[in-house]
Design an enzyme around this catalytic site. Sequence first.
Site, mmCIF file in Angstrom:
data_model
loop_
_atom_site.group_PDB
_atom_site.id
_atom_site.type_symbol
_atom_site.label_atom_id
_atom_site.label_comp_id
_atom_site.label_asym_id
_atom_site.label_seq_id
_atom_site.Cartn_x
_atom_site.Cartn_y
_atom_site.Cartn_z
ATOM 1 N N ASP A 155 41.945 34.579 43.538
ATOM 2 C CA ASP A 155 43.306 34.613 42.921
ATOM 3 C C ASP A 155 44.220 33.561 43.816
ATOM 4 O O ASP A 155 43.752 32.484 44.143
ATOM 5 C CB ASP A 155 43.923 36.131 43.168
ATOM 6 C CG ASP A 155 44.868 36.601 42.003
ATOM 7 O OD1 ASP A 155 45.947 36.083 42.430
ATOM 8 O OD2 ASP A 155 44.506 37.202 41.150
ATOM 9 N N HIS B 94 50.761 37.801 43.933
ATOM 10 C CA HIS B 94 49.739 38.097 42.820
ATOM 11 C C HIS B 94 48.720 38.590 43.516
ATOM 12 O O HIS B 94 47.836 39.615 43.085
ATOM 13 C CB HIS B 94 49.610 36.964 41.966
ATOM 14 C CG HIS B 94 48.839 37.224 40.570
ATOM 15 N ND1 HIS B 94 47.611 37.212 40.554
ATOM 16 C CD2 HIS B 94 49.230 37.891 39.298
ATOM 17 C CE1 HIS B 94 47.219 37.702 39.343
ATOM 18 N NE2 HIS B 94 48.059 37.886 38.691
ATOM 19 N N SER C 248 46.451 41.217 34.284
ATOM 20 C CA SER C 248 46.178 40.918 35.664
ATOM 21 C C SER C 248 46.302 42.261 36.660
ATOM 22 O O SER C 248 45.485 42.370 37.360
ATOM 23 C CB SER C 248 47.427 40.278 36.332
ATOM 24 O OG SER C 248 47.202 38.895 36.158
#
Length: 851
Positions: free
Chosen positions: A171, A246, A633
């Site tokens: 990620d 994220h 996600s």
Amino acid sequence: MINKPTPTFRAASSFFLLLLVHLSFLKVVISKEERENYIVLLEGEGAAFNGGSQIAFPANAALRETARNHSAVIRTEMVKSHDQFLMNNLESGSYKKLYSFHHLVNAFALHTTPSQVEKINKAKGVRLIEKDRCMKLMTTYTPQFLGLPTGPWSKGGKSRAGEGVVIGIVDTGIYPFHRSFTNHPFDPYCSDLPRFTGTCDTGPFFPIGSCNGKIVSARFFSAGALAVMPLNASRDYLSPFDASGHGSHVAAVAAGNSDVPVIVDGFNYGSASGMAPRARIAVYKAIYPDVGTLVDVVAAIDQAVSDGVDVMTLSIGPDETPQDTLTFLSVLDIILLLAQRAGVFVVQAAGNKGPSPSTLVSFSPWIMTVAASSTDRTYSATLVLGNGLQLQGVGLSELAGFNISISPPWNMFIKLPLIFGHPTGPTLGNGFLKYRLVFAKDAAKVNNSTLADECQEPKALQEGLVRGSIVVCNFSSGFYRRTSTLDAILATTKSLGAMGFVFAANPTYGDFVAEPITFSIPGIMIPSVSSVEALMQYYAEKTVRNEKGVVLNYGAQASIVEGRRAKYGDEAPVVSSFSSRGPDIIDAHLSLADVLKPDILAPGHQVWSAWSPTSAIGSILTGYNFALLSGTSMACPHVAGIAALLKHSYPSWSPSMIASAMITTASKNDNKGKPIMAAQSPFANEYQPATPFDFGGGLINAAAALHPGLVVNSGFEDYISFLCSLPNVNQETVRTATGRACNNSKRFPSDLNIPSITISALVGNITVQRTFKNVENRTETYLCSVLPPEGVEIRVFPTSFTIDTQLTQDLKMELKATKLLDAFSFGEILLTGSLDHIVRIPLSVFPVSLT
Ligand SMILES: *[C@@H]1O[C@H](CO)[C@@H](O)[C@H](O)[C@H]1NC(C)=O
Ligand SMILES: *[C@@H]1O[C@H](CO)[C@@H](O)[C@H](O)[C@H]1NC(C)=O
Ligand SMILES: *[C@@H]1O[C@H](CO)[C@@H](O)[C@H](O)[C@H]1NC(C)=O
Ligand SMILES: *[C@@H]1O[C@H](CO)[C@@H](O)[C@H](O)[C@H]1NC(C)=O
Ligand SMILES: *[C@@H]1O[C@H](CO)[C@@H](O)[C@H](O)[C@H]1NC(C)=O
Ligand SMILES: *[C@@H]1O[C@H](CO)[C@@H](O)[C@H](O)[C@H]1NC(C)=O
Ligand SMILES: *[C@@H]1O[C@H](CO)[C@@H](O)[C@H](O)[C@H]1NC(C)=O
Ligand SMILES: *[C@@H]1O[C@H](CO)[C@@H](O)[C@H](O)[C@H]1NC(C)=O
């Protein structure tokens, strides 16, 4: 770093999705002879399948060391051979090698021109070349929603859940100082991970010591990114540090520490925990705020498997369907096939392109593809007008407008329906509603200024009118073109001393999509035009203007009700409208695959988790340690964490056994006992009963997955047979992609031993077989029953069987078309065990011909 505006209204105005769009990458437009990144697969296997796999020898330390040494030798040889190959085939200076991949594949990545690639294409020993692609990123309360505390965590407790398991997160990196990732002060992790060999890269914001026992390894991969564009040193840090947020969010959902209080702007939203709070985190950063390349992602995956992660989670995916290769045979899917061959359980987000059919960006049967749902928790925000009318909106706002001394806000909240129960009558006036309501366009310094109407610029507004007021900002052309931001509304209203703001939909552009977000001053988004029309009418009635339209007196008042307290008990889960849908496809022409995708549903709507306070993506979340986000996600790491719980309980289970246990035990009913619904639109309350193309087997049920009764298993050879059986597939294509030749035994794709049956074109009849293994400790008798899809008759042989522990049983299912349909229809096969295990096999069949 914002994508080109799309002409469709939905994309332009989808707020939350706007956040995900922020994370997307610049498309690099390159003319013909400019250099690009390529991945080149060579003949021969990677070290993992050449005696260099540590996973193959979990118990024996000496064997492990031999494997490690062997792997190192192979690596050195491969790197040498790649350099030699390039020297022999290309002019020096015409290329730059980016990576030698050595663990899963014998391959390299390079940056060069199309004409050099042509030369490589003709060279001996080259199997396949693929051009690089952009990669996109696609509470917490969710452990409670998924029943973890009373189920899977109850034995041994959450303090042991996932012990000894390493989850690899590919990620945007990690914010290592977050409370979700600290080592436990009283129960520290020991260095007891015999099969894991990570390392801790250091660099900007990632000092020595960032890997603390909880984070066992952190690396970053940047050669692909650096080759395609200059990185911005003030956010595209060359270190594992998460400059986005994220990656930290995803990591904490999967394996964040338990009982971490979520405190935002001084408000406690509850406590957060990962699904497997005792699992370890290995970080593979491959996505930067400005760019993400497939080349870096492949390098990250190869390294993660080489390091020995047990579970790998990918909340990222290609920007679009691969154009000139089959979906299953793109380099990404092949490298994931090899990862699963090496024993790693791979989870990938389905994509955020729903609700249209065939919008998945995760395709292959060896990957666990996760769809996103809501939970029963909602945050409701309310704007109360001076006439008592309550307008529903969105935003995690503190109270603005009530006389707080009267009673604590939560009492107010409960009383609200009583106090304001009569929307028409002027029931107020006791000093409850305090703030003047001013439309920004009336407070503009010049007429017809979009900047003023949209509250984008303090200088465009008259401070005297805004100060102390609740100012109404308009969704106008700037938002439509994506040049205006919510950040700017906050900054403007704050700097002018507004009491709060309302961000209102505009009849010209229609409703917009808004997700709750924490505001540093009271605020509410009203995304529905009909609510805004009521607001406009009230405002028009109360505002006195002269004949030129200039306001003489502002009479409208409003308050913004505390919006940070959650309500529970909504019907849930509901498949989120943004969650990408099946059916699965084989290629960019949308040819259908006989594979069920997505595989499973997990919470992915409004999930609280860790955030990187220095996030470079949109200042609205800058400075925060937590963020409430939505997306597949967020759903994906829930499944990764639960996979870690299964891996912890059953270390010997293969990835496909873990997947089977999850899919066959998933739940098709919601918390009210009704069939799970799927949202069909981000705006209206349009729902339809969910089908397997929305949620695979259904909502993940961790407790049931730990005791599935029977599982089906597939390995590498089975997947090769599957690929070889695809209609119209060129057998040589399978060989060049996978390195394995096809045998000529005629099979069907639906023969793959997976816990679902999908027939995209049923002609006459077909018999499929599944082989079940009893993974429980006792002999059990199963009864088979069928809920046939419309237009299909199904016979099962045998109709019941008794199966000993660890033994297998074949089940043959004959499917016969009885009625032609113009769409898929759905059903299921249920195996009901005498010890109460229930194994559910979803059926999706498209009957196209009776003979
Ligand atoms: C592995 O390599 C190390 C260092 O190169 C060496 O000391 C060790 O003896 C090797 N172990 C085995 C089992 O070959
Ligand atoms: C680099 O990043 C910083 C911090 O986000 C930003 O202010 C600056 O504008 C960026 N520079 C370029 C050239 O994009
Ligand atoms: C806006 O336009 C009106 C006429 O339509 C005019 O009377 C008014 O003064 C203008 N206001 C400003 C601030 O320019
Ligand atoms: C503002 O724009 C409207 C429509 O574009 C126009 O009719 C009006 O005359 C403009 N007013 C001023 C003061 O520019
Ligand atoms: C927003 O702008 C539209 C025109 O684009 C206008 O009709 C509407 O009154 C405005 N709403 C507010 C709240 O300013
Ligand atoms: C093809 O046949 C060979 C020899 O029987 C076998 O080893 C191999 O696993 C088979 N491959 C596939 C993909 O079935
Ligand atoms: C299935 O189809 C085959 C021919 O393809 C036929 O011989 C057989 O009788 C069919 N079975 C049933 C149950 O209809
Ligand atoms: C089977 O029994 C063993 C030992 O009693 C236990 O450790 C294991 O978890 C059991 N397996 C299942 C699937 O219940």
